[in-house]
Scaffold this motif. Structure first.
Motif, PDB file in Angstrom:
ATOM      1  N   ASP A 115       0.819  -1.211   0.000  1.00  0.00           N
ATOM      2  CA  ASP A 115       0.000   0.000   0.000  1.00  0.00           C
ATOM      3  C   ASP A 115       0.854   1.263   0.000  1.00  0.00           C
ATOM      4  N   VAL A 116       0.209   2.387  -0.263  1.00  0.00           N
ATOM      5  CA  VAL A 116       0.902   3.668  -0.419  1.00  0.00           C
ATOM      6  C   VAL A 116       1.693   4.032   0.829  1.00  0.00           C
ATOM      7  N   VAL A 117       1.068   3.894   2.002  1.00  0.00           N
ATOM      8  CA  VAL A 117       1.741   4.276   3.254  1.00  0.00           C
ATOM      9  C   VAL A 117       3.007   3.460   3.455  1.00  0.00           C
ATOM     10  N   THR A 118       2.923   2.157   3.224  1.00  0.00           N
ATOM     11  CA  THR A 118       4.098   1.291   3.390  1.00  0.00           C
ATOM     12  C   THR A 118       5.203   1.684   2.425  1.00  0.00           C
ATOM     13  N   LEU A 119       4.827   1.968   1.181  1.00  0.00           N
ATOM     14  CA  LEU A 119       5.819   2.377   0.181  1.00  0.00           C
ATOM     15  C   LEU A 119       6.491   3.685   0.562  1.00  0.00           C
ATOM     16  N   LEU A 120       5.708   4.668   1.011  1.00  0.00           N
ATOM     17  CA  LEU A 120       6.275   5.964   1.388  1.00  0.00           C
ATOM     18  C   LEU A 120       7.120   5.854   2.653  1.00  0.00           C
ATOM     19  N   HIS A 145      11.252  14.109   9.152  1.00  0.00           N
ATOM     20  CA  HIS A 145      10.295  14.172  10.266  1.00  0.00           C
ATOM     21  C   HIS A 145       8.995  14.837   9.821  1.00  0.00           C
ATOM     22  N   ASP A 146       9.111  15.834   8.948  1.00  0.00           N
ATOM     23  CA  ASP A 146       7.908  16.479   8.410  1.00  0.00           C
ATOM     24  C   ASP A 146       7.114  15.494   7.544  1.00  0.00           C
ATOM     25  N   VAL A 147       7.828  14.674   6.803  1.00  0.00           N
ATOM     26  CA  VAL A 147       7.172  13.665   5.973  1.00  0.00           C
ATOM     27  C   VAL A 147       6.369  12.717   6.857  1.00  0.00           C
ATOM     28  N   TRP A 148       6.974  12.277   7.957  1.00  0.00           N
ATOM     29  CA  TRP A 148       6.281  11.351   8.853  1.00  0.00           C
ATOM     30  C   TRP A 148       5.020  11.980   9.442  1.00  0.00           C
ATOM     31  N   TRP A 206      -0.926  11.780   1.842  1.00  0.00           N
ATOM     32  CA  TRP A 206       0.032  10.993   1.071  1.00  0.00           C
ATOM     33  C   TRP A 206       0.671  11.767  -0.065  1.00  0.00           C
ATOM     34  N   GLU A 207      -0.120  12.535  -0.787  1.00  0.00           N
ATOM     35  CA  GLU A 207       0.444  13.291  -1.909  1.00  0.00           C
ATOM     36  C   GLU A 207       1.448  14.335  -1.441  1.00  0.00           C
ATOM     37  N   LEU A 254      -1.213   6.132  -6.363  1.00  0.00           N
ATOM     38  CA  LEU A 254      -1.986   7.370  -6.236  1.00  0.00           C
ATOM     39  C   LEU A 254      -2.453   7.896  -7.594  1.00  0.00           C
ATOM     40  N   ARG A 255      -2.090   7.208  -8.670  1.00  0.00           N
ATOM     41  CA  ARG A 255      -2.439   7.590 -10.044  1.00  0.00           C
ATOM     42  C   ARG A 255      -1.861   8.961 -10.428  1.00  0.00           C
ATOM     43  N   LEU A 256      -0.664   9.229  -9.939  1.00  0.00           N
ATOM     44  CA  LEU A 256       0.046  10.469 -10.272  1.00  0.00           C
ATOM     45  C   LEU A 256       1.081  10.113 -11.345  1.00  0.00           C
ATOM     46  N   GLU A 257       0.623  10.134 -12.596  1.00  0.00           N
ATOM     47  CA  GLU A 257       1.441   9.611 -13.697  1.00  0.00           C
ATOM     48  C   GLU A 257       2.765  10.344 -13.876  1.00  0.00           C
ATOM     49  N   ARG A 258       2.734  11.676 -13.835  1.00  0.00           N
ATOM     50  CA  ARG A 258       3.984  12.416 -14.049  1.00  0.00           C
ATOM     51  C   ARG A 258       4.968  12.190 -12.897  1.00  0.00           C
TER      52      ARG A 258
END
Length: 200
Positions: A2-7, A27-30, A38-39, A69-73
Motif C-alpha cells: 500500500d501507499v503508506v508502506t511504500l512511502l 520528520h515532516d514527511v512522517w 500521502w500526496e 496514487l495515479r500520479l502519472e507524471r
C-alpha cells in the motif's frame, strides 16, 4: 504494497539530517503520513531526493507509491530518477531549431517520451559520426516548444557510450539526418551511481 508502506520505506532511506532549502526534513514527511496526507508526503520526499544522492530503492518505492496514487507524471519522474541513480546524471541546455529553419513544428514532450538521436562525439569503426539515443526530460515544463530553449535531462539507451561527456561540451540532437537542436552539457555526473550504495 500500500501507499503508506511504500512511502514509509522510501522515507527510511533518507538520512535524518537531510533537509530541503525550506528546512523540510523526513520528520515532516512522517507527520504528513500520520495524517494520511500521502500526496504531500510524496512531494516532500521528491524534494528531499533532490538534495543528495539516494539509492535506487528509494526512487523505486516512490514510483510505486505515485502509481498507486495515479500520479502519472510523478511516477514517471521517480522512475527517471531511479535510472539516474543507476546510470548517472546528464543535464544540458537545449535549444531546438526553429520551424522556419527546418526544425520540428510540434512541441517536444517533456516527460521522457521523446527518444532522439544525439551526436556526442562518438565515431563508428569506419570513422563516421555515430549517433546515440537518449530520452529527454524537460525540467520545469511539460513540453519544449518548437524553437524553444530549456534545461533538459538525458537518459541514454547505452549509458557507457556517454561517460566521456563533460560540462561545456556541445552536442547535437537529431530526429532526422539534419540537426534538430543543439545542447551545451551542464552536468555529466557519473560518480553517484548505484555502486556508491554497495550494489552492483
Amino acid at each position: 504494497m500500500d501507499v503508506v508502506t511504500l512511502l514509509k520505506s522510501a522515507s527510511l532511506l533518507v538520512p535524518e539530517e537531510t533537509a530541503t532549502e525550506n528546512d523540510v526534513t523526513v520528520h515532516d514527511v512522517w507527520e504528513y503520513l500520520a495524517h494520511d496526507e500521502w500526496e504531500v508526503a510524496l512531494g516532500l520526499l521528491e524534494e528531499l531526493g533532490d538534495g543528495r544522492p539516494l539509492p535506487a530503492a528509494f526512487w523505486a518505492s516512490m514510483a510505486a507509491a505515485a502509481e498507486e496514487l495515479r500520479l502519472e507524471r510523478s511516477a514517471a519522474w521517480c522512475h527517471w530518477r531511479e535510472g539516474e541513480t543507476r546510470n548517472g546524471v546528464i543535464r544540458a541546455d537545449l535549444t531546438l531549431r526553429a520551424p522556419s529553419d527546418g526544425g520540428r513544428r510540434s512541441p517536444a514532450d517533456g516527460a521522457g517520451v521523446l527518444r532522439p538521436m544525439w551526436n556526442i562525439g562518438n565515431s563508428t569503426p569506419a570513422g563516421e559520426p555515430e549517433h546515440n539515443i537518449a530520452r529527454i526530460w524537460v525540467e520545469d515544463a511539460p513540453a519544449l516548444e518548437p524553437g524553444g530553449r530549456a534545461t533538459v535531462r538525458l537518459a541514454p539507451l547505452t549509458p557507457r557510450s556517454w561517460r566521456h561527456l563533460e560540462p561545456g561540451q556541445v552536442i547535437t540532437m537529431h530526429e532526422t539526418r539534419t540537426v534538430a537542436g543543439t545542447a551545451v552539457v551542464l552536468q555529466a555526473d557519473f560518480r553517484h551511481t548505484e555502486m556508491c550504495f554497495g550494489e552492483s
